[in-house]
Design an enzyme around this catalytic site. Sequence first.
Site, PDB file in Angstrom:
ATOM      1  N   ASP A 109      -7.133  18.985 -15.261  1.00  0.00           N
ATOM      2  CA  ASP A 109      -7.302  17.623 -15.773  1.00  0.00           C
ATOM      3  C   ASP A 109      -6.710  17.597 -17.183  1.00  0.00           C
ATOM      4  O   ASP A 109      -7.225  18.254 -18.092  1.00  0.00           O
ATOM      5  CB  ASP A 109      -8.800  17.259 -15.773  1.00  0.00           C
ATOM      6  CG  ASP A 109      -9.037  15.811 -16.171  1.00  0.00           C
ATOM      7  OD1 ASP A 109      -8.259  15.273 -16.978  1.00  0.00           O
ATOM      8  OD2 ASP A 109     -10.029  15.214 -15.696  1.00  0.00           O
ATOM      9  N   LYS A 141      -7.382   6.483 -20.045  1.00  0.00           N
ATOM     10  CA  LYS A 141      -7.545   7.010 -21.409  1.00  0.00           C
ATOM     11  C   LYS A 141      -6.213   6.954 -22.166  1.00  0.00           C
ATOM     12  O   LYS A 141      -5.638   5.888 -22.301  1.00  0.00           O
ATOM     13  CB  LYS A 141      -8.113   8.425 -21.343  1.00  0.00           C
ATOM     14  CG  LYS A 141      -9.199   8.622 -20.291  1.00  0.00           C
ATOM     15  CD  LYS A 141     -10.408   7.737 -20.485  1.00  0.00           C
ATOM     16  CE  LYS A 141     -11.478   8.095 -19.463  1.00  0.00           C
ATOM     17  NZ  LYS A 141     -12.476   7.069 -19.274  1.00  0.00           N
ATOM     18  N   TYR A 147     -15.760  16.596 -17.331  1.00  0.00           N
ATOM     19  CA  TYR A 147     -16.265  15.221 -17.257  1.00  0.00           C
ATOM     20  C   TYR A 147     -17.418  15.176 -16.240  1.00  0.00           C
ATOM     21  O   TYR A 147     -17.294  15.714 -15.126  1.00  0.00           O
ATOM     22  CB  TYR A 147     -15.115  14.290 -16.844  1.00  0.00           C
ATOM     23  CG  TYR A 147     -15.605  12.915 -16.463  1.00  0.00           C
ATOM     24  CD1 TYR A 147     -16.317  12.141 -17.374  1.00  0.00           C
ATOM     25  CD2 TYR A 147     -15.384  12.399 -15.195  1.00  0.00           C
ATOM     26  CE1 TYR A 147     -16.788  10.893 -17.020  1.00  0.00           C
ATOM     27  CE2 TYR A 147     -15.847  11.144 -14.841  1.00  0.00           C
ATOM     28  CZ  TYR A 147     -16.557  10.402 -15.760  1.00  0.00           C
ATOM     29  OH  TYR A 147     -17.031   9.175 -15.410  1.00  0.00           O
ATOM     30  N   ARG A 204       0.845  -1.205   0.000  1.00  0.00           N
ATOM     31  CA  ARG A 204       0.000   0.000   0.000  1.00  0.00           C
ATOM     32  C   ARG A 204       0.876   1.250   0.000  1.00  0.00           C
ATOM     33  O   ARG A 204       0.544   2.279  -0.558  1.00  0.00           O
ATOM     34  CB  ARG A 204      -0.967  -0.001   1.194  1.00  0.00           C
ATOM     35  CG  ARG A 204      -1.742   1.285   1.325  1.00  0.00           C
ATOM     36  CD  ARG A 204      -3.076   1.188   2.069  1.00  0.00           C
ATOM     37  NE  ARG A 204      -3.108   0.266   3.169  1.00  0.00           N
ATOM     38  CZ  ARG A 204      -2.562   0.494   4.377  1.00  0.00           C
ATOM     39  NH1 ARG A 204      -1.947   1.630   4.624  1.00  0.00           N
ATOM     40  NH2 ARG A 204      -2.656  -0.412   5.331  1.00  0.00           N
TER      41      ARG A 204
HETATM   42  C1  LIG Z   1     -11.453  13.848 -18.531  1.00  0.00           C
HETATM   43  C2  LIG Z   1     -11.755  12.781 -17.530  1.00  0.00           C
HETATM   44  N1  LIG Z   1     -11.294  12.916 -16.270  1.00  0.00           N
HETATM   45  C3  LIG Z   1     -11.544  11.969 -15.345  1.00  0.00           C
HETATM   46  C4  LIG Z   1     -12.299  10.851 -15.626  1.00  0.00           C
HETATM   47  C5  LIG Z   1     -12.535   9.811 -14.574  1.00  0.00           C
HETATM   48  O1  LIG Z   1     -11.653   8.761 -14.825  1.00  0.00           O
HETATM   49  P1  LIG Z   1     -11.930   7.197 -14.500  1.00  0.00           P
HETATM   50  O2  LIG Z   1     -13.085   6.781 -15.350  1.00  0.00           O
HETATM   51  O3  LIG Z   1     -10.629   6.567 -14.858  1.00  0.00           O
HETATM   52  O4  LIG Z   1     -12.257   7.118 -13.041  1.00  0.00           O
HETATM   53  C6  LIG Z   1     -12.793  10.677 -16.927  1.00  0.00           C
HETATM   54  C7  LIG Z   1     -13.592   9.475 -17.243  1.00  0.00           C
HETATM   55  O5  LIG Z   1     -14.153   9.329 -18.292  1.00  0.00           O
HETATM   56  C8  LIG Z   1     -12.519  11.672 -17.902  1.00  0.00           C
HETATM   57  O6  LIG Z   1     -12.983  11.561 -19.150  1.00  0.00           O
END
Ligand SMILES: Cc1ncc(COP(=O)(O)O)c(C=O)c1O
Length: 375
Positions: free
Chosen positions: A183, A208, A109, A57
């Site tokens: 992000d 992604k 998102y 961990r």
């Molecule tokens: C731009 C973006 N940030 C964060 C996330 C969240 O990521 P996760 O689905 O890996 O938890 C997503 C999910 O689609 C996303 O498109």
Amino acid sequence: MCSQKKLSLETIVAQAGNRQDDNQAVAYPLYFSSNYRHSSLAEAKAFDPAKGYTYSRLATPNRRILEETLAQLEQGTAAFAVSSGMAAIQLTLSVLKPGDHVVSLDDLYGGDFRYFRYLESHAGIKFDQWNGEKTTELVAKLTLQTKIVWLETPSNPTMKELDIQAVADAVHGYNPNILVIVDNTFYTPVYQQPLTEGADVVVHSATKYLSGHNDLLGGVVVVKDDQLAQEYNEYYITTGDTLDSFDSWLLLRSLKTLDLRVKKHTENAQAVVKYLENDPHFTKVLYPGKGGMISFYLKSVADVAKLLDHVKIITFAESLGGVESLITIPYYQTHADVEPEQRQRLGITPQLLRLSVGLENPDDLINDLKQALEH
Ligand SMILES: Cc1ncc(COP(=O)(O)O)c(C=O)c1O
């Protein structure tokens, strides 16, 4: 004295993990052990958690190599590899206390807004939104309680680019202690390194482009301030939302082709955009000029079902950034939980589709869209 120039991104990713293994392995091996032996009480007492391993961990060899690579790629000082993009977002917001205030972009998102609402109702944190246009309007929303400004660029799903440096300058001009968090999932460090443009923290859904093969769930946080890194580390090793060794190994392996993949995603997306802009089935294409993500509007509601039901190469599935092209309908999928009024204001309608252009031949993708619309 030997002076070494700063390495370029292509070299960092290609060499990731090499010259790190005690047995001289070129491809860094996978360590599956959940725990690590102490050689003596004296060694245990003198143990330095930043260097060695005790319990997975806290750190694993695969996660540490991955995190060092990610910190280098985003030009930060520390990185945290966690179990999902949402876990990464949770880690970044773990510094908030009841009464704190956050201003976010309004086009993110959808899961971000779901989590913001949870924090509002369960943790007494206040959230405001900014439309990404005038930084003066953003600054007008900041208060003495504001701790974080949360951005995603290009915005999601309407693909508007922000000037990170201008936003960071405006926010830090008001209060240098406010964390500007970006992000960077869509552009990746290949196109954008927010920490070099004044941001304090970078977040990724590694599910992604960073992993890029639609085969793992992961998240990343990168910071440049040592004190913040310590604060995040404390939360991270205590709550245990860490990325396991296998996914750390797989993600490091995938990163090795990040630069190649992202550039090819752009090339393919540009070809698909050319088609979309010239076919009368589509009324508007939202594409910032680079990256593999395209949003577009269909003229007819009937064509939405035709397209989603009949694509044969492109896959109607959530997520993005992988080698396989995916198509989604944000109104019913990724952004279903965004307030109806907000969706309407942003133009997230049932006729808006979002395409993650993969690494197939772009002519095959265009022909796939054409044949689906012929039904
Ligand atoms: C731009 C973006 N940030 C964060 C996330 C969240 O990521 P996760 O689905 O890996 O938890 C997503 C999910 O689609 C996303 O498109």
